[in-house]
Design an enzyme around this catalytic site. Structure first.
Site, mmCIF file in Angstrom:
data_model
loop_
_atom_site.group_PDB
_atom_site.id
_atom_site.type_symbol
_atom_site.label_atom_id
_atom_site.label_comp_id
_atom_site.label_asym_id
_atom_site.label_seq_id
_atom_site.Cartn_x
_atom_site.Cartn_y
_atom_site.Cartn_z
ATOM 1 N N SER A 137 0.804 -1.218 0.000
ATOM 2 C CA SER A 137 0.000 0.000 0.000
ATOM 3 C C SER A 137 0.838 1.270 0.000
ATOM 4 O O SER A 137 0.302 2.348 -0.195
ATOM 5 C CB SER A 137 -0.909 0.028 1.231
ATOM 6 N N CYS A 138 2.137 1.159 0.212
ATOM 7 C CA CYS A 138 2.961 2.355 0.363
ATOM 8 C C CYS A 138 4.287 2.170 -0.332
ATOM 9 O O CYS A 138 4.996 1.226 -0.059
ATOM 10 C CB CYS A 138 3.196 2.658 1.841
ATOM 11 N N GLY A 139 4.628 3.095 -1.232
ATOM 12 C CA GLY A 139 5.864 2.962 -1.978
ATOM 13 C C GLY A 139 7.059 3.601 -1.320
ATOM 14 O O GLY A 139 8.185 3.163 -1.529
#
Length: 283
Positions: A123-125
């Site tokens: 969900s988070c890069g």
């Protein structure tokens, strides 16, 4: 072939079931989420060093690894990669959850900074980065000079075209997508993943391996929201127009304005919001 989906037993509850059976056990199809370790190093004998671990949907893993390296500013083109291959890893049975990337001679080996953690979730890069300054990688491409113009009517049709091409989403309902389109709305390539940033990296990695960078004159459409890291990835690939079916963040809008990227959000039905460089969207 990646293991994009798998089956699990579930208890299905339907309080409005016509036959009065409010619950039934059945099989359901889920999107697969597994870790991928990216190892990078110079040519020669010996094992490459682990650089990143990302949670992703298996499939197009070489594109994912190469796209990640380019959007993080660690390589600049396909010429910077000597070889990239899936490796066995330590699991039994083998799951091929490791990509080994050998850099071309003369390409600097990435240095790992404890303050810049490359572990990412689906969900988070960039949540492991120490600061915004650390991720504001500068693109090689002058996106602001791109003369692309796209009719609003063409943009309005893209979400439906993207959705129609999402084969894994049809079975799971749980995958993000990123699609690259021409200015007249033709789908060039689509990638799906449990992670929004992974789907974009897979598209960018495909473009790197096909030697199509910069992606001038193209539209990148993502199925969810647009965050800072997705805007940066578009900038690194030379994309002049980034669109999403959901909302952008403030940092995404600010970076798009700075980079010269046209940013379109809430692309739903016949409406859309243009948050930066609206001159590329014509009536």
């Amino acid at each position: 072939m990646g293991r994009a989906t798998d089956r699990r037993g579930v208890l299905r509850i339907d309080l409005d079931a016509a036959d009065g059976r409010t619950s039934v056990r059945r099989r359901d199809t889920l999107a697969v989420e597994e870790p991928l370790e990216i190892r990078v190093g110079p040519p020669g004998p010996g094992q490459r060093r682990p650089l990143a671990v990302t949670m992703r949907t298996p499939g197009d893993d070489l594109d994912l690894a190469i796209g990640f390296l380019l959007t993080e500013g660690l390589i600049r083109s396909a010429d910077d990669v000597h070889t990239a291959q899936l490796c066995a890893g330590a699991e039994t049975p083998n799951t091929y959850n490791v990509v080994d990337v050998v850099l071309a001679p003369g390409v600097p080996e990435p240095t790992t900074d404890p303050a810049r953690n490359f572990y990412t979730t689906s969900s988070c890069g960039v949540c492991g980065k120490a600061s915004i300054d650390a991720v504001r990688t500068r693109s090689l491409f002058a996106v602001a000079d791109d003369p692309l113009r796209v009719p609003a009517a063409v943009l309005a049709d893209l979400p439906e075209r993207l959705r129609a091409a999402q084969r894994a989403f049809d079975r799971t309902g749980g995958l993000h997508a990123a699609g690259l389109f021409t200015a007249d709305g033709e789908l060039v390539v689509l990638r799906e993943d449990v992670g929004r940033h992974n789907a974009v990296d897979k598209v960018v990695g495909w473009a790197v391996r096909e030697r199509r960078l910069p992606l001038a004159g193209h539209v990148l459409l993502v199925s969810g929201r647009v965050s800072f890291e997705l805007t940066q990835k578009a900038w690194m690939a030379g994309v002049p127009l980034l669109a999403a079916v959901s909302a952008p963040s403030t940092l995404a809008a600010d970076l798009a304005a700075e980079a010269g990227i046209t940013l379109v959000g809430f692309l739903r039905g016949r409406t859309m919001n243009v948050y930066a460089h609206p001159e590329r969207v014509t009536s």
